[in-house]
Design an enzyme around this catalytic site. Structure first.
Site: not given
Length: 265
Positions: A152, A166
């Protein structure tokens, strides 16, 4: 040398974790449309069954599924055993399954770290480790097997949202992928990461519903990612064209990172 051979993935055996929905589904569809045999894996058996039904209707390649809950270590072994029994090899492993947890800093819980890092980082290593023999079996000098980790842009930048575990897990995944490239290259396996920007997915659904226009406005190319974007990148990394790419982190974000960097100058 032409495009039909340079980007050919026909006949390759591909595993996509979390391949029934979201980005995983986009990747699965791209491989099937280009003649690969794709195994999707998820704990949601109904979603896997429906996805495979739709994917097989596309023709060219084919799709099947292995139901597995990646939070359970025994299910990792199940995936490896099923692939060995059904195919005896694996050309491409796409580690796509992931988890997120957003909560304010002052109340961010220990459970978030355990859950997110387990799935996004620890299980990626363990599943890759278990499937390495099948990846090695499929590898040849001109066509190494591939590990593609779905990362990401939040592992490359400071995210706007309070998703501490995350972003840390994705930053760890990006570096682990580079470490794996060094170790697995000797076994004829490449390891790369795609650091995705905003795409249509379950994880992004609520955010896009509330902030789609501002998110798209923050992308220099003016839109969020599509199936062609992420599937095409995976096909490139899995084909002859990507056979000498290893240890790379590809920012697939429409220029988001560059725009952020410019603002900070």
């Amino acid at each position: 040398m032409d495009n039909s051979s340079l980007f050919d993935v026909k006949g390759k055996v591909v595993l996509v974790t979390g391949g029934a929905k979201g980005i995983g589904r986009m990747i699965s569809e791209g491989f099937v449309q280009n003649g690969a045999t794709v195994y999707v894996s998820s704990r949601d058996a109904k979603a896997c069954e429906q996805a495979c039904k739709e994917l097989n209707a596309l023709g060219k390649g084919k799709a099947d599924y292995i139901t597995a809950d990646l939070y359970k270590e025994d299910d990792l072994k199940k995936i490896a055993e099923e692939l060995k029994k059904r195919e005896g090899k694996l050309d491409v492993l796409v580690n796509n399954s992931g988890s997120n947890w957003g909560e304010p800093y002052d109340t961010y819980p220990s459970a978030a770290w355990d859950r997110v890092l387990t799935l996004n980082l620890k299980r990626v290593f363990q599943l890759t480790q278990l499937l390495t023999p099948l990846l090695s079996t499929a590898s040849t000098p001109t066509s190494p097997s591939r590990v593609i980790n779905i990362g990401s842009v939040d592992g490359l930048r400071v995210p706007a949202l309070e998703t501490f575990a995350y972003s840390a897990s994705k930053a760890g995944l990006h570096h682990m992928s580079r470490v794996l490239a060094s170790h697995l290259g000797k076994r004829g396996i490449t390891s790369n990461t795609i650091a995705c920007g905003p795409f249509e997915s379950k994880m992004m659904k609520a955010t896009l519903e509330k902030h789609r226009s501002s998110i798209e406005g923050g992308v220099p190319l003016g839109r969020i990612g599509s199936m062609e974007d992420v599937a095409g990148t995976c096909i490139w990394l899995s084909s002859r064209a990507g056979a000498w790419v290893s240890g790379a982190t590809v920012a697939l974000d429409g220029g988001v990172l560059w725009r952020v960097s410019c603002r900070r100058l």
